[in-house]
Design an enzyme around this catalytic site. Structure first.
Site: not given
Length: 325
Positions: A41-42, A233, A235, A266
């Site tokens: 998904r992400d 979560h 990055h 990102c």
């Protein structure tokens, strides 16, 4: 574009015999970590080229085979806004549902929630943020107004016996506001928890956080929400994802989001790396003697598969180190 040469994963030498490092100076680490795989998904949602439905289904099935217990599958959002997720119903219905594995989907509004339930979803996720400007630019409303939207989903979910996971974006920094107050993150997290989210994932949306910032943020949030309900979560925009995750583990967090092959850029930092790679996370956790239930070799194969499908190199350092390109 010239086709990439096929990467052939090598077997990890001595993985089973990795010795746990001494953790005496690191605080008490969890014995087990639940990994929430967000790649399908992400990781895929911002891909410019549409990934075929069969490829998405095969990726998710391979991740299931690898032993990941939670795989965020798709997003029930309008194809007009996120074309990549336009096949959400076909994907959710097409994957193999392995016993003991959860396949949550993102539902930004009540319409999406209803469509997800009709397609067989048993768990959904909603996205909030600790930044007013980010919320305004992302979903065109205030943080308080976003809670009103979430309330309809949470009430419907409770009636349908559907679990709801919450996300808090910009927990360690915002592309528009810069620094975010830990107290604000705690306030938003507490609200989502009180509304019925069983778990809240705290996201470093632009990857600017450091272990020090992570510690301060979590310290504030843990005063308002039970530790067992928190996830992180991270990055890797500034190369801090593993370090920030380790800090969270030292503070007692035992749920971590990550993305196979580090999929997902990102959008606010051109050319920057995105999500923490699941392969790298599993390798670190295994080295710490923390149980994940994930077969790293099968995970590497899943990462190799999707990278071949996308015609790109993996962002996972572990995959890079164990593959012949």
């Amino acid at each position: 574009m010239a086709a990439m040469r096929k990467a052939v994963p090598r077997r990890l030498v001595g993985l089973a015999s990795l010795r746990a490092v001494s953790t005496s100076s690191m605080g008490t680490l969890p014995k087990r970590v639940k990994i929430v795989e967000v790649g399908p998904r992400d990781g895929l949602q911002n891909e410019k080229n549409i990934v075929s439905t069969p490829v998405k289904i095969k990726l998710i099935d391979m991740l299931s085979e690898a032993g990941l217990s939670v795989i965020e599958t798709t997003s029930f959002v309008s194809p007009k806004w996120v074309p990549q997720m336009g096949d959400h119903t076909e994907v959710l219905k097409g994957i193999q549902k392995f016993p003991g594995i959860n396949y949550p989907v993102l539902t930004p509004n009540l319409k999406g929630f209803e469509a997800a339930v009709a397609a067989g979803a048993k768990e959904v996720a909603i996205f909030g943020a600790a930044s007013e400007l980010f919320t305004k630019k992302n979903i065109n409303c205030s943080i308080e107004e976003s809670f009103q939207r979430f309330d309809a989903i949470l009430k419907a979910a409770q009636s349908a016996n559907i679990s709801v996971r919450g996300y808090v974006s910009c927990a360690l920094g915002c592309p528009y506001e810069g620094k975010i107050s830990p107290a604000k993150v705690a306030e938003v997290t507490k609200k989502l928890y009180s509304m019925g989210c069983y778990e809240i994932s705290l996201g470093d949306t632009i990857g600017v956080g450091t272990p020090g910032i992570m510690k301060g943020m979590l310290s504030a949030v843990m005063q308002e929400v039970p530790l067992a309900a928190l996830a992180v979560h991270c990055h890797d925009t500034y190369g801090q994802a593993l370090a920030n995750t380790l800090m969270a583990l030292q503070m007692g967090v035992s749920v971590v989001d990550s993305s196979v092959a580090g999929l997902g850029g990102c959008p606010y930092a051109q050319g920057a790396s995105g999500n923490l790679a699941t392969e790298d996370l599993v390798y670190m956790l295994e080295g710490l003697g923390i149980h994940t239930g994930v077969n790293l070799q099968k995970l590497l194969e899943a990462g190799n598969f999707i990278c071949q499908a996308l015609n790109r190199k993996t962002s996972s350092k572990v995959a890079q180190a164990t593959c012949k390109l």
